[in-house]
Scaffold this motif. Structure first.
Motif, PDB file in Angstrom:
ATOM      1  N   LEU A   1       4.494   7.499  -3.999  1.00  0.00           N
ATOM      2  CA  LEU A   1       3.543   7.758  -5.076  1.00  0.00           C
ATOM      3  C   LEU A   1       4.029   7.191  -6.401  1.00  0.00           C
TER       4      LEU A   1
ATOM      5  N   PRO B   1       7.013  10.333   0.666  1.00  0.00           N
ATOM      6  CA  PRO B   1       5.761  10.359  -0.103  1.00  0.00           C
ATOM      7  C   PRO B   1       5.976  10.389  -1.611  1.00  0.00           C
ATOM      8  N   VAL B   2       7.043  11.035  -2.061  1.00  0.00           N
ATOM      9  CA  VAL B   2       7.282  11.118  -3.504  1.00  0.00           C
ATOM     10  C   VAL B   2       7.572   9.730  -4.064  1.00  0.00           C
TER      11      VAL B   2
ATOM     12  N   GLU C   1       3.729   2.752  -8.415  1.00  0.00           N
ATOM     13  CA  GLU C   1       2.599   1.985  -8.954  1.00  0.00           C
ATOM     14  C   GLU C   1       3.016   1.175 -10.151  1.00  0.00           C
TER      15      GLU C   1
ATOM     16  N   ARG D   1       0.818  -1.213   0.000  1.00  0.00           N
ATOM     17  CA  ARG D   1       0.000   0.000   0.000  1.00  0.00           C
ATOM     18  C   ARG D   1       0.850   1.261   0.000  1.00  0.00           C
TER      19      ARG D   1
ATOM     20  N   GLU E   1      -0.839   4.087  -1.761  1.00  0.00           N
ATOM     21  CA  GLU E   1      -1.923   4.642  -0.955  1.00  0.00           C
ATOM     22  C   GLU E   1      -1.376   5.556   0.143  1.00  0.00           C
TER      23      GLU E   1
ATOM     24  N   GLY F   1       1.450   7.192   0.006  1.00  0.00           N
ATOM     25  CA  GLY F   1       1.900   8.407  -0.656  1.00  0.00           C
ATOM     26  C   GLY F   1       0.729   9.337  -0.940  1.00  0.00           C
ATOM     27  N   LEU F   2      -0.369   8.764  -1.423  1.00  0.00           N
ATOM     28  CA  LEU F   2      -1.550   9.559  -1.731  1.00  0.00           C
ATOM     29  C   LEU F   2      -2.086  10.243  -0.462  1.00  0.00           C
ATOM     30  N   LEU F   3      -2.192   9.449   0.600  1.00  0.00           N
ATOM     31  CA  LEU F   3      -2.712  10.017   1.856  1.00  0.00           C
ATOM     32  C   LEU F   3      -1.832  11.170   2.323  1.00  0.00           C
TER      33      LEU F   3
END
Ligand SMILES: Nc1ncnc2c1ncn2[C@@H]1O[C@H](COP(=O)(O)OP(=O)(O)O)[C@@H](O)[C@H]1O
Ligand SMILES: [Mg+2]
Lengths: 227, 398
Positions: free
Chosen positions: B395, B391-392, B398, B301, B304, B306-308
């Motif tokens: 993200l 986070p970068v 994927e 995840r 996910e 990263g998105l959050l």
């Protein structure tokens, strides 16, 4: 609204250092509509992540609404992201096990808003984006265009001042891409500052101000005269 | 972020990987079940043993020959003199002494007519039945001889009587004990088992005769019971002084019922903890299961996470999300484990009603707390890893 001063970011790619941002100076006013273009690997995404406070510069300074955000700590930057910034990604980044509604309300969930208030705000937005029939659908039940609209709804649910879109139409056919661009422009028309990375010159041309990047440098900054 | 939302998001995550979550829950459930079952059984065993010992009353002092060195039955000194029947009788005159029971134990053949039974034979005095609270069903118990050589009288345990005489009257009949002729003067009431030892399969004969039958010079034990009004320590001291006066040295050891119960209790408590710890091993295995699953989940995840982060989640919120997931897994496992162990114990008490096992709500709460703790501990590492993700990079994954 945004001021970057001599911003640098260097990545280590194997043994080789890559200058993803090379002394970038940039000012963006509130309500502007910018596109960022350039070859792959030129640092467009890195610039967007910097603007969105996801990434931290090696050197240089960044002011957002007169706050020097490059001096903030991790949790403070998270708070600024939550309050001022919306992200839209090429890959949508929807959470697959959550419905469209639950995805859209996530930013409100993170800030602890009450369920009633969340529902009202999400309903309003769903209606506006023509997604009300899809509120309870999971992402994999939606088309690419619909998914990106859900992602945009999530990005703007907290009414941020700055909307950052990294190749938002990259995964879409031209028709749904067109719809997504129009939605973003509509939001910009309501006052939100829009920065959009794209590799499609036709899309990029639509912006009133256009930046070109190469090897981490801003090489061209073009603005429509009548803007 | 609201706690109900934490719970909701965590539950959707568990629901989306049902099989994996179930297996992890099962791991914890087995661990909790093992701990609850083993400690409950251990506690039950402890109560059972203590109950069995306290049926003899609590004001007892036992004297054994030889000086124990570090408590328990240690090595004997070279100069040990045997404990004599006369030593026993001399204790009768001590203040507060109630009953004095000399004991010699052995086994041998008991014959009546053509029937033979091999049983335990206890040589003792007239006080034994009263001191140990054994009831005589018919006839009388042995009498003390007071100096002379005692009459060849025997008292039969309930089972021995049944085996040799069945429904026939045994009182007044002659039997052979180790080849010598004895007259049956009494029959004990049924007593049952104590710690696997059949108290009804015993023949009692006078202690002097038992000594010569087993060819022993001294007693195995003297039990002294005493009246209320004195302490165990004071009474033990009186006994000690009297025997030292007779033997010249302290070549015997004393243990009061209090001490015995205390050390027994301690041993059994340690045993309970030890077998509980054995169950704890399976809990550790369950915890490792949680760690493994959570590390995998965090890895899967990343995008996910990263998105959050991109939409404003703080590192702390990310950490609580994953920590909450680990704790929830463990708590569900704990509840399942408790239900399962309750079921097992229920069946066990149905099958063996004499086992004094009971599920106390305190221990159940403790088990629940334990499982939450396991979740917390095993969740920390994966949750911190999730919170610390860039986070970068997350993200981009994927
Ligand atoms: N996390 C990273 N680690 C190492 N190198 C990176 C990382 N992110 C980007 N880069 C490098 O930085 C340069 C700029 O990347 P990026 O901003 O993604 O370019 P663009 O979006 O214009 O294609 C590229 O050479 C890329 O390989
Ligand atoms: Mg890019």
């Amino acid at each position: 609204m945004i001021r970057l001063q001599q911003l640098c970011k260097c990545y280590q790619l194997g043994d080789e250092p890559v200058q993803a941002l090379d002394h970038v100076d940039l000012e963006i006013g509130a309500g502007e509509y910018l596109s960022v273009m350039g070859p792959s690997g030129s640092g467009k995404s890195t610039l967007l992540n910097m603007l969105g406070l996801l990434d931290t510069p090696d050197s240089g300074r960044y002011w957002l609404d007169d706050i020097e955000v490059s001096a903030l700590g991790e949790e403070a930057r998270a708070a600024e992201r939550s309050r001022r910034i919306g992200f839209v990604f090429q890959a949508y980044h929807l959470i697959e096990r959550l419905s469209a509604r639950e995805n859209i309300e996530l930013p409100l969930v993170l800030t602890g808003n009450a369920p009633d208030e969340r529902r009202a705000r999400v309903d309003e937005l769903l209606q506006r984006l023509g997604l009300d029939r899809h509120a309870d659908h999971l992402p994999n039940q939606l088309s690419g265009g619909q998914r990106q609209r859900v992602a945009i709804a999530r990005a703007v649910i907290r009414k941020p001042a700055l909307l950052l879109a990294d190749e938002p139409t990259g995964n879409l056919d031209s028709h749904s891409g067109q719809g997504v661009i129009e939605l973003l422009e509509e939001l910009n028309g309501e006052g939100i500052t829009l920065v959009m990375v794209t590799h499609d010159p036709a899309m990029g041309k639509r912006a009133r101000r256009r930046l070109w990047m190469q090897d981490g440098k801003l090489i061209k900054d073009e603005q429509d005269a009548h803007a | 972020m609201r706690s109900t939302d934490y719970l909701r998001l965590t539950l959707t995550s568990l629901k989306s990987s049902r099989l994996r979550a179930s297996l992890t829950i099962l791991g914890i459930a087995i661990g909790i079940c093992a701990v609850v079952l083993l400690t409950t059984l251990g506690e039950g065993l402890r109560l059972y043993v203590l109950e069995n010992f306290s049926q003899f009353g609590s004001r007892i002092i036992a004297i054994n020959p030889g000086k124990s060195q570090t408590g328990g039955t240690g090595g004997l000194l070279a100069s040990t003199r045997p404990l004599l029947v006369e030593d026993a009788w001399s204790l009768r005159q001590l203040p507060y002494a109630e009953y004095v029971v000399p004991v010699v134990q052995g086994s041998g053949a008991i014959e009546f007519g053509r029937r033979v039974r091999y049983t335990d034979i206890i040589g003792t005095g007239g006080d034994m039945a009263a001191a140990w609270r054994f009831d005589v069903a018919r006839g009388r118990f042995l009498a003390d001889s007071r100096g002379g050589y005692p009459q060849p009288w025997a008292v039969l345990g309930h089972k021995v009587k049944q085996e040799l005489f069945a429904e026939q009257n045994a009182l007044g009949q002659f039997i052979r004990v180790g080849g010598e002729r004895y007259r049956v003067v009494g029959i004990m009431a049924e007593k049952g088992q104590m710690l696997g030892f059949d108290l009804d399969d015993i023949v009692y004969i006078p202690v002097e005769r038992a000594l010569s039958l087993f060819n022993r010079s001294g007693l195995m034990e003297i039990d002294v019971t005493y009246r209320a009004g004195t302490t165990a320590e004071a009474m033990a001291e009186r006994v000690r002084q009297r025997l030292i006066a007779r033997h010249g040295v302290e070549d015997f050891s004393l243990i009061t019922q209090d001490e015995m119960m205390r050390s027994l209790d301690r041993i059994l408590a340690i045993l309970t903890v030890a077998i509980g710890g054995l169950g704890g091993i399976s809990l550790v295995v369950g915890a490792i299961g949680i760690i493994t699953i959570m590390v995998t989940t965090v890895h899967e995840r990343r995008a996910e996470i990263g998105l959050l982060r991109a939409i404003g989640a703080t590192q702390r919120q990310i950490m609580w999300l994953f920590l909450g997931e680990a704790v929830l897994l463990a708590l569900i496992g704990g509840v399942v484990g408790i239900l399962f162990s309750g079921l097992t114990l229920g069946l066990l008490t149905l099958a063996m009603p004499t086992l004094p096992i009971q599920l106390s709500s305190f221990y159940l709460l403790l088990a629940l707390l334990l499982s939450a703790l396991v979740g917390l501990i095993s969740g920390v590492l994966p949750a911190r890893r999730a919170a610390g993700l860039n986070p970068v990079l997350a993200l981009q994954s994927e």
